[in-house]
Design a protein around this motif. Structure first.
Motif, PDB file in Angstrom:
ATOM      1  N   ASP A 119       0.781  -1.009  -0.048  1.00  0.00           N
ATOM      2  CA  ASP A 119       0.125  -0.135   0.054  1.00  0.00           C
ATOM      3  C   ASP A 119       1.002   1.200  -0.063  1.00  0.00           C
ATOM      4  N   VAL A 175      -5.392   3.584  -2.435  1.00  0.00           N
ATOM      5  CA  VAL A 175      -5.529   3.890  -0.940  1.00  0.00           C
ATOM      6  C   VAL A 175      -5.725   5.254  -0.750  1.00  0.00           C
ATOM      7  N   GLU A 178      -9.326   5.682  -1.495  1.00  0.00           N
ATOM      8  CA  GLU A 178     -10.324   4.987  -0.282  1.00  0.00           C
ATOM      9  C   GLU A 178     -10.341   5.842   1.016  1.00  0.00           C
ATOM     10  N   CYS A 179      -9.377   6.465   1.239  1.00  0.00           N
ATOM     11  CA  CYS A 179      -9.485   7.313   2.592  1.00  0.00           C
ATOM     12  C   CYS A 179     -10.206   8.695   2.096  1.00  0.00           C
ATOM     13  N   TYR A 201      -5.214   3.446   6.656  1.00  0.00           N
ATOM     14  CA  TYR A 201      -5.691   2.824   5.559  1.00  0.00           C
ATOM     15  C   TYR A 201      -4.707   1.795   4.981  1.00  0.00           C
TER      16      TYR A 201
END
Length: 343
Positions: A119, A175, A178-179, A201
């Protein structure tokens, strides 16, 4: 067209004097990278230079022109447009090392083939002070495994002023999305938010002990100078509150205790910087604003307020008498700047 491995954003404002060095250094990554040059309402030749590179390297460079929104909006625009697997920000007066970039790209290719992409990639960065050719390298060999996949439980405690900075980080684009990271406009120091909010995350990391990023030190108007940040206290206060409100830090223990400790350490370090902004050139208005920061933190999370103000080492100076406190804070900041060759 092959998938890009890294999307580089280059936020640029009145950067005509130095942006070519930055872009040329990233171009050594060839077709494995894309370079999103964000002209943030510049009043000089920045936009024309961005267009020039986009025309000359149409499969690598992209020129984006927007109304002035500040550094954070340049980073936001790059995140919105990124098509690569990973995202890295390189400020227009900084640059990357060609050999280190080649090693990073080779590592990503290897991990992609193996189906083991992390990530977050972490690399070293260098403070380059051009006035006397001195430098300081920020490495993380004491905090994390080198050349291995690891998670938060493998991260050793950070101490002193050591934290992860934007210059060291290359997040997976998925990532960041997503956050839901969105940096505030017209605000300096948003790189702290970028290096903090996405971390819970992040599940897997990989640290390469290579000196990838060169951080230029030498302009009188840089935001790290005392004379500059003393004028931007309100912006530092804003960043501090955004980060303090981002998470219930205690709840992060459920993810990982080392993650919890690191996030608290980062907030504590930022609080001492926030206080430094206030006492650098003190005024009644600035002290009142700092009290308001503390009040809002306390109103949102009494536990965090107590940790930062009473029990965590960086905040102890807030209880020193003002002349003594100012001397301690400014002296400490200057010592840190000298150590890392900031001037």
């Amino acid at each position: 067209m092959a998938e890009k491995l890294i999307s580089f954003a280059v936020p640029s404002y009145n950067s005509e004097e130095y942006m070519r060095k930055c872009i040329d250094s990233i171009l050594t990554g060839g077709e494995d990278v894309e370079i999103i040059i964000v002209n943030d309402g510049s009043k000089d030749g920045t936009g024309a230079i961005a267009d020039e590179y986009a025309a000359k390297y149409p499969t690598i460079c992209r020129a984006v022109h927007q109304e002035n929104g500040g550094h954070g909006e340049g980073v936001n625009q790059g995140m919105r447009l990124a098509t690569g697997l990973y995202y890295k920000v390189v400020d227009s007066d900084d640059w990357v090392d060609a050999d280190a970039l080649a090693e990073v790209i080779a590592t990503i290719k290897k991990h992609k083939e193996e189906g083991t992409l992390p990530d977050l990639y972490i690399t070293n960065f260098i403070y380059d002070r051009v006035c006397d050719n001195e430098s300081f390298t920020r490495r993380y060999v004491k905090n994390m495994p080198v050349g291995k996949f690891f998670g938060w439980d493998d991260v050793k405690p950070f101490h002193g002023s050591s934290v992860l900075l934007m210059h060291a980080l290359m997040y997976k684009v998925s990532v960041l999305r997503e956050c839901g990271l969105e940096l505030p406009k017209h605000t300096f120091y948003v790189d702290n938010i970028f290096a903090y909010v996405p971390l819970p995350y992040v599940k897997t990391m990989f640290y390469l002990d290579v000196d990838l990023y060169h951080y230029y030190i030498g302009r009188a108007d840089q935001s790290v100078n005392v004379s500059s940040f003393s004028k931007r206290t309100d912006q530092q206060n804003r960043v501090m509150l955004i980060m303090a409100n981002a998470y219930d830090v205690r709840s992060l223990k459920k993810i990982s205790k080392p993650l919890y400790k690191y996030m608290l350490h980062t907030l504590a370090c930022l609080m001492i910087i926030t206080t430094t902004f206030t006492v650098a050139v003190p005024s009644k208005e600035k002290y009142t604003a700092l009290k308001e920061v503390w009040r809002q933190i306390k109103a949102k999370d009494k536990w965090l307020y107590g940790k930062l103000k009473y029990r965590h080492y960086p905040a102890i100076h807030t209880y020193l008498p003002r002349p003594i406190g100012r001397a301690v804070v400014i002296g400490g900041y200057k010592a840190m700047r000298k150590k890392v060759k900031l001037g």
